[in-house]
Design a protein around this motif. Structure first.
Motif, PDB file in Angstrom:
ATOM      1  N   LYS A   5       0.690  -1.043   0.067  1.00  0.00           N
ATOM      2  CA  LYS A   5      -0.069   0.242  -0.285  1.00  0.00           C
ATOM      3  C   LYS A   5       0.971   0.955   0.435  1.00  0.00           C
ATOM      4  N   LEU A   6       0.601   1.990  -0.929  1.00  0.00           N
ATOM      5  CA  LEU A   6       1.485   3.026  -1.722  1.00  0.00           C
ATOM      6  C   LEU A   6       0.805   4.435  -1.067  1.00  0.00           C
ATOM      7  N   THR A   7       1.354   5.339  -1.129  1.00  0.00           N
ATOM      8  CA  THR A   7       0.551   6.394  -2.060  1.00  0.00           C
ATOM      9  C   THR A   7       1.766   7.954  -3.162  1.00  0.00           C
ATOM     10  N   LEU A   8       1.452   7.298  -3.941  1.00  0.00           N
ATOM     11  CA  LEU A   8       2.688   8.360  -5.594  1.00  0.00           C
ATOM     12  C   LEU A   8       1.851   9.879  -5.388  1.00  0.00           C
ATOM     13  N   LYS A   9       3.341  10.837  -5.572  1.00  0.00           N
ATOM     14  CA  LYS A   9       2.895  11.272  -6.317  1.00  0.00           C
ATOM     15  C   LYS A   9       4.011  12.495  -7.406  1.00  0.00           C
ATOM     16  N   ALA A  10       3.112  12.562  -8.745  1.00  0.00           N
ATOM     17  CA  ALA A  10       4.545  12.488  -9.668  1.00  0.00           C
ATOM     18  C   ALA A  10       4.203  13.958 -10.236  1.00  0.00           C
ATOM     19  N   THR A  11       4.776  14.854 -10.573  1.00  0.00           N
ATOM     20  CA  THR A  11       4.956  15.570 -10.977  1.00  0.00           C
ATOM     21  C   THR A  11       6.160  16.141 -11.399  1.00  0.00           C
ATOM     22  N   THR A  12       5.884  17.801 -12.726  1.00  0.00           N
ATOM     23  CA  THR A  12       7.135  17.677 -14.048  1.00  0.00           C
ATOM     24  C   THR A  12       8.108  18.600 -13.065  1.00  0.00           C
ATOM     25  N   LYS A  13       8.732  19.187 -13.759  1.00  0.00           N
ATOM     26  CA  LYS A  13      10.624  19.337 -13.058  1.00  0.00           C
ATOM     27  C   LYS A  13       9.804  20.961 -12.717  1.00  0.00           C
ATOM     28  N   ASP A  14       9.018  21.582 -13.102  1.00  0.00           N
ATOM     29  CA  ASP A  14       8.631  22.670 -12.627  1.00  0.00           C
ATOM     30  C   ASP A  14       7.380  23.160 -10.935  1.00  0.00           C
ATOM     31  N   GLU A  65       8.985   4.782   4.774  1.00  0.00           N
ATOM     32  CA  GLU A  65       9.589   5.361   4.816  1.00  0.00           C
ATOM     33  C   GLU A  65       9.429   5.496   2.789  1.00  0.00           C
ATOM     34  N   VAL A  66       9.680   7.010   2.698  1.00  0.00           N
ATOM     35  CA  VAL A  66       9.698   8.334   1.883  1.00  0.00           C
ATOM     36  C   VAL A  66      10.485   8.430   0.899  1.00  0.00           C
ATOM     37  N   ALA A  67      10.623   8.390   0.044  1.00  0.00           N
ATOM     38  CA  ALA A  67      11.221   8.351  -1.412  1.00  0.00           C
ATOM     39  C   ALA A  67      10.861   9.359  -3.101  1.00  0.00           C
ATOM     40  N   GLN A  68      11.985  10.239  -3.365  1.00  0.00           N
ATOM     41  CA  GLN A  68      11.693  10.862  -4.317  1.00  0.00           C
ATOM     42  C   GLN A  68      12.607  10.520  -5.331  1.00  0.00           C
ATOM     43  N   LEU A  69      12.472   9.862  -6.402  1.00  0.00           N
ATOM     44  CA  LEU A  69      12.591   9.144  -7.866  1.00  0.00           C
ATOM     45  C   LEU A  69      13.033  10.490  -8.678  1.00  0.00           C
ATOM     46  N   THR A  70      13.840  11.146  -9.498  1.00  0.00           N
ATOM     47  CA  THR A  70      14.119  11.652 -10.603  1.00  0.00           C
ATOM     48  C   THR A  70      14.246  10.884 -11.639  1.00  0.00           C
ATOM     49  N   CYS A  71      13.714  10.825 -11.891  1.00  0.00           N
ATOM     50  CA  CYS A  71      12.867   9.808 -13.356  1.00  0.00           C
ATOM     51  C   CYS A  71      13.398  10.931 -14.987  1.00  0.00           C
ATOM     52  N   THR A  72      14.225  10.413 -15.868  1.00  0.00           N
ATOM     53  CA  THR A  72      14.093  10.945 -17.476  1.00  0.00           C
ATOM     54  C   THR A  72      13.339  10.457 -18.002  1.00  0.00           C
ATOM     55  N   GLU A  73      13.062  10.994 -18.985  1.00  0.00           N
ATOM     56  CA  GLU A  73      11.398  10.988 -19.805  1.00  0.00           C
ATOM     57  C   GLU A  73      11.302   9.568 -19.911  1.00  0.00           C
ATOM     58  N   GLU A  74      12.737   7.908 -20.719  1.00  0.00           N
ATOM     59  CA  GLU A  74      12.223   6.989 -20.602  1.00  0.00           C
ATOM     60  C   GLU A  74      11.929   6.334 -19.080  1.00  0.00           C
ATOM     61  N   TYR A  75      11.883   6.579 -17.964  1.00  0.00           N
ATOM     62  CA  TYR A  75      11.981   6.682 -17.168  1.00  0.00           C
ATOM     63  C   TYR A  75      10.191   6.971 -16.504  1.00  0.00           C
ATOM     64  N   ALA A  76       9.858   7.236 -17.267  1.00  0.00           N
ATOM     65  CA  ALA A  76       9.017   8.036 -17.036  1.00  0.00           C
ATOM     66  C   ALA A  76       7.401   7.891 -17.557  1.00  0.00           C
ATOM     67  N   TYR A  77       7.071   9.086 -17.993  1.00  0.00           N
ATOM     68  CA  TYR A  77       6.141   8.955 -19.263  1.00  0.00           C
ATOM     69  C   TYR A  77       6.668   9.629 -20.558  1.00  0.00           C
ATOM     70  N   GLY A  78       7.651   9.188 -21.168  1.00  0.00           N
ATOM     71  CA  GLY A  78       8.140   8.999 -22.238  1.00  0.00           C
ATOM     72  C   GLY A  78       8.318  11.168 -23.078  1.00  0.00           C
ATOM     73  N   SER A  79       7.621  10.820 -23.844  1.00  0.00           N
ATOM     74  CA  SER A  79       7.148  12.414 -25.031  1.00  0.00           C
ATOM     75  C   SER A  79       6.654  12.507 -24.269  1.00  0.00           C
ATOM     76  N   ALA A  80       5.339  12.084 -24.157  1.00  0.00           N
ATOM     77  CA  ALA A  80       4.125  12.865 -23.335  1.00  0.00           C
ATOM     78  C   ALA A  80       3.867  13.640 -22.117  1.00  0.00           C
ATOM     79  N   LYS A  81       5.517  13.414 -21.708  1.00  0.00           N
ATOM     80  CA  LYS A  81       5.836  14.419 -20.586  1.00  0.00           C
ATOM     81  C   LYS A  81       7.100  15.106 -20.984  1.00  0.00           C
ATOM     82  N   PRO A  82       7.616  15.742 -21.829  1.00  0.00           N
ATOM     83  CA  PRO A  82       8.971  15.969 -22.003  1.00  0.00           C
ATOM     84  C   PRO A  82       9.960  16.822 -20.594  1.00  0.00           C
ATOM     85  N   GLY A  83      11.025  15.972 -20.871  1.00  0.00           N
ATOM     86  CA  GLY A  83      12.101  16.556 -19.357  1.00  0.00           C
ATOM     87  C   GLY A  83      11.856  15.047 -18.460  1.00  0.00           C
TER      88      GLY A  83
END
Length: 595
Positions: free
Chosen positions: A183-192, A229-247
Motif C-alpha cells: 500500500k503506497l502513496t504516489l505523487k508525480a510532478t513535472t520539473k517545474d 519510508e519516503v523516497a523521491q525518484l528523479t526520472c528521465t523521460e525514458e523511465y517516466a511518461y516518455g515524450s508525453a511529458k518532456p523533461g
C-alpha cells in the motif's frame, strides 16, 4: 498407522607449521593489533561532540549531506569561511568531487549530530595553488564540521535514468519483492512542480505493471524501501511518461504497508495462500501443540459471504486436528496479533462446523483471520528424556487418529516431527533409547505410507531407507520401498525388493502381486525399447535386428506370464495404497505389510 489401527582434509601436519599459530605466538601480541585507519595520514580528525548513541549510520558516496562548517588557517587561526556566519546549511553530494578531497573523506566518517574538527594537509585541501586571496599556497586548513542529516541517493539502473533519494527513513528490515502486495502513496510532478498524477492509499502488486509507464522505476525503488519510508525518484523521460511529458518527472513514493504473501500449502502448490495485512508482535509464531485463540472474522467466495457462516473466535491446540486443515496450517504460521487474509483453492479444506461451514460449494474460500492469543508450548529441547519419549508417543497417536480420518498431510507432519525429535539420542539411557528408536522407526514407516498415498514416491523411498539403515530386513520398509520404486517406474528394482520380501514371507500376496505387476510393466518397457531400437536400425539400413535380452525376473519360476497362479485384489499393486500404519514391536504381532 499401526496394523491394527489404520490401513496402510590429507594429513593436517604439525600444528606448529601453521605460521604464527604455534607456541611462538602469545596473547600479548594480539594486543598490538590496530584496525586500519578510516582516514589517511593527511586528514586528522578530532570529535568535539559525539553523536547520539542511536545514530550509528554513516553517509556513503552518492548521498547528499547537510552540514554547518567553520574554516580556519592552521598557521594563524584566522577564519576564511563559515556557513554559520551566513546562517545557511551547506549541502553537497559525497564522492562526486564537489568539495575538496579532505571533506569527501572526512564527512563519510561522521554520524548524524556529530561535531568534529578536521585538520587537512595541503594535498587534501587546496594544494600548491591555494585559493587566493584567503587561502595561500600549501596551506594546512582546519574545519569544524557538524553533520545534521543526509539524503541517501542511488542510481537505480546505473544509467542516470532514475536517481532515488531517501527523504524519510523507514522502519524494520523487510523489503517488498516481486509478487508482493503493498500500500503506497504516489505523487508525480513535472520539473517545474506541476502535478501530473497523485494516488493516495494505492494497493499495488509488485511486478504487475499496474503503474503504467512508471512501473519499472517504481518496482525497482520499492525493492529497496522499508515500511514508512519516503523516497523521491528523479526520472528521465525514458523511465517516466516518455515524450508525453518532456523533461521527465519527479515521483515521490511513500511505502505505507507491505502485505507479505506466503504459500502455506503442504505441497507448496499455492492452493493455500496467506496474506499478512497487520503484522503481529515479536518473532514467535504459534507452533505444534500450542493452544491458540484464532478469530475468523469473515468467510467469502471472494465476493459474497458464504452461506451459513458465523464469525467465531476458535480455541484449539495446533496439530491435533480439532479444526479444518486450512485453519490448522494458517494458525501455525501466525504471530500474536497478526491479521491475515487466507485464500484457499481447495474448499474442502475449509469445512468447519463451528463456523457454520459444514459444507462449502464455492470454487474458492477467502477467510479473514486474527491470531488473538496463543500459549506457547514447551520447547522440546527443554524436555527430559522421559518427557520426550512420552511426548513422541502422544504425537504419534495423534498422527494415527489423523490418518484414520483421512487427513494424510497432517498425519505426515506429526510423524515427521516425532522423527526429528529423536534425531540425536546417543546420550539417552538405554531404556529410553530403545523406546525412542522404536517410535522413530514406526513414524518413519507411517510417514512412508502417507507419502505413498500422496504419490511422493521419492520421499517415501527416503523414509524407507532411513528405517533400513537400522533394520535391513524390516519387511514393511522393504515392501513400501518396492511400492515407491514401482511409483518411480523403477520396475526392475521394485521386482528385486519384492522378491526379497517373498523370500522371507512366501505367503505375502501383496508382495507377490507387486512383483508380478512390476514384471508386466517392465516387459512393456522392454517391448517399447525393442520397437524403438528396430526403427533406429531400419533407418540405418543394417538388416535384421537381434532381439534385445528380455528382462527375465528372478522369480519367473514362481510366476507365469499370465499370473494365473496368484489370486490378488485388483488394487494390490497400487503404490498409493500405502499399506497400514505401524506400532512399536511390543504393540503389534504382525510383521508383514498389508494393503
Amino acid at each position: 498407522m499401526s496394523d491394527d489401527e489404520v490401513p496402510d582434509m590429507g594429513g593436517m601436519g604439525d600444528m606448529g607449521d601453521m605460521g604464527g599459530m604455534g607456541d611462538s605466538g602469545s596473547d600479548d601480541d594480539m594486543g598490538d593489533y590496530n584496525p586500519p585507519p578510516e582516514l589517511p595520514e593527511g586528514v586528522m580528525k578530532e570529535i568535539i561532540k559525539e553523536a547520539d548513541s542511536s545514530n550509528w549510520k554513516k553517509p556513503k558516496d552518492g548521498d547528499e549531506v547537510f552540514v554547518h562548517y567553520v574554516g580556519t588557517l592552521e598557521s594563524d587561526g584566522s577564519e576564511f569561511d563559515s556557513s554559520r556566519s551566513r546562517g545557511e546549511e551547506f549541502s553537497f553530494v559525497l564522492g562526486q568531487g564537489m568539495v575538496i578531497k579532505g571533506w569527501d573523506l572526512g564527512v563519510k566518517t561522521m554520524k548524524k549530530g556529530e561535531l568534529s574538527k578536521f585538520t587537512l594537509a595541503p594535498e587534501y585541501a587546496y594544494g600548491e595553488q591555494g585559493s587566493p586571496p584567503k587561502i595561500p599556497a600549501n596551506a594546512t586548513l582546519v574545519f569544524e564540521i557538524e553533520l545534521f542529516r543526509w539524503v541517501s541517493k542511488s542510481d537505480l539502473f546505473q544509467d542516470g535514468g532514475v536517481i532515488k533519494a531517501e527523504v524519510q527513513e523507514g522502519s524494520g528490515y523487510k523489503n517488498p519483492k516481486d509478487g508482493d502486495e503493498v500500500k503506497l502513496t504516489l505523487k508525480a510532478t513535472t520539473k517545474d512542480g506541476a502535478t501530473i498524477e497523485e494516488k493516495p492509499g494505492l494497493e499495488y502488486t509488485m511486478g504487475s505493471g499496474a503503474m503504467g509507464p512508471l512501473s519499472k522505476a517504481v518496482d525497482k525503488a520499492l525493492q529497496g524501501m522499508k515500511k514508512g519510508e519516503v523516497a523521491q525518484l528523479t526520472c528521465t523521460e525514458e523511465y517516466a511518461y516518455g515524450s508525453a511529458k518532456p523533461g521527465g518527472a519527479t515521483v515521490t513514493l511513500t511505502l505505507e504497508q507491505m502485505y507479505e504473501t506466503k504459500d502455506i500449502s503442504f505441497g507448496k502448490d499455492q492452493t493455500l495462500m496467506k496474506k499478512t495485512i497487520v503484522e503481529g508482535d515479536g518473532w514467535d509464531t504459534a507452533k505444534d501443540t500450542a493452544k491458540v485463540t484464532l478469530k475468523v472474522e469473515a468467510a467469502t467466495d471472494g465476493a459474497s459471504t458464504l452461506p451459513g457462516f458465523s464469525s467465531q473466535a476458535l480455541e484449539f491446540v495446533i496439530g491435533n486436528g480439532e479444526v479444518c486443515d486450512a485453519l490448522e496450517f494458517a494458525a501455525a504460521e501466525m504471530k500474536k496479533g497478526e491479521k491475515a487474509i487466507l485464500t484457499c483453492a481447495q474448499p474442502l479444506r475449509c469445512t468447519e462446523e463451528r463456523l457454520g461451514l459444514k459444507t462449502v460449494s464455492a470454487e474458492k474460500v477467502v477467510l479473514t483471520l486474527e491470531m488473538q492469543d496463543f500459549e506457547k508450548a514447551k520447547d522440546t529441547y527443554s524436555m527430559s528424556e522421559e518427557e520426550k519419549v512420552e511426548f513422541g508417543a502422544a504425537r504419534k497417536e495423534v498422527g494415527s487418529n489423523l490418518f484414520r480420518s483421512g487427513r494424510i498431510e497432517m498425519a505426515m507432519q506429526r510423524y515427521k516431527k516425532v522423527g526429528e525429535l529423536f534425531s540425536y539420542i546417543d546420550n539417552f539411557k538405554e531404556e529410553n533409547k530403545s523406546k525412542a528408536k522404536d517410535l522413530k522407526k514406526v513414524c518413519e514407516l507411517n510417514r512412508a505410507a502417507c507419502l505413498l498415498k500422496v504419490k511422493d514416491f521419492s520421499e517415501a523411498k527416503t523414509s524407507c531407507d532411513n528405517v533400513l539403515k537400522e533394520d535391513a530386513q524390516n519387511l514393511k520398509a522393504l515392501f513400501r520401498k518396492a511400492q515407491a520404486e514401482f511409483g518411480l517406474k523403477n520396475f526392475d528394482e521394485s521386482m528385486r525388493i519384492a522378491k526379497k520380501v517373498v523370500e522371507v514371507d512366501p505367503q505375502n500376496k501383496e508382495a507377490r502381486g507387486l512383483y508380478k505387476d512390476a514384471h508386466v510393466e517392465q516387459k512393456k518397457v522392454d517391448h517399447q525399447a525393442k520397437g524403438l531400437f528396430a526403427k533406429m536400425c531400419e533407418g540405418l539400413g543394417k538388416g535384421p535386428i537381434p532381439e534385445p535380452g528380455k528382462s527375465a525376473g528372478p522369480m519367473d519360476e514362481d510366476f507365469d506370464n499370465d499370473g494365473d497362479d496368484v489370486d490378488l485384489p485388483a488394487t494390490a499393486a497400487d503404490p498409493t495404497s500405502g499399506g497400514t500404519e505401524d506400532k512399536p514391536p511390543d504393540e503389534t504381532s504382525e510383521a508383514a505389510p498389508a494393503s
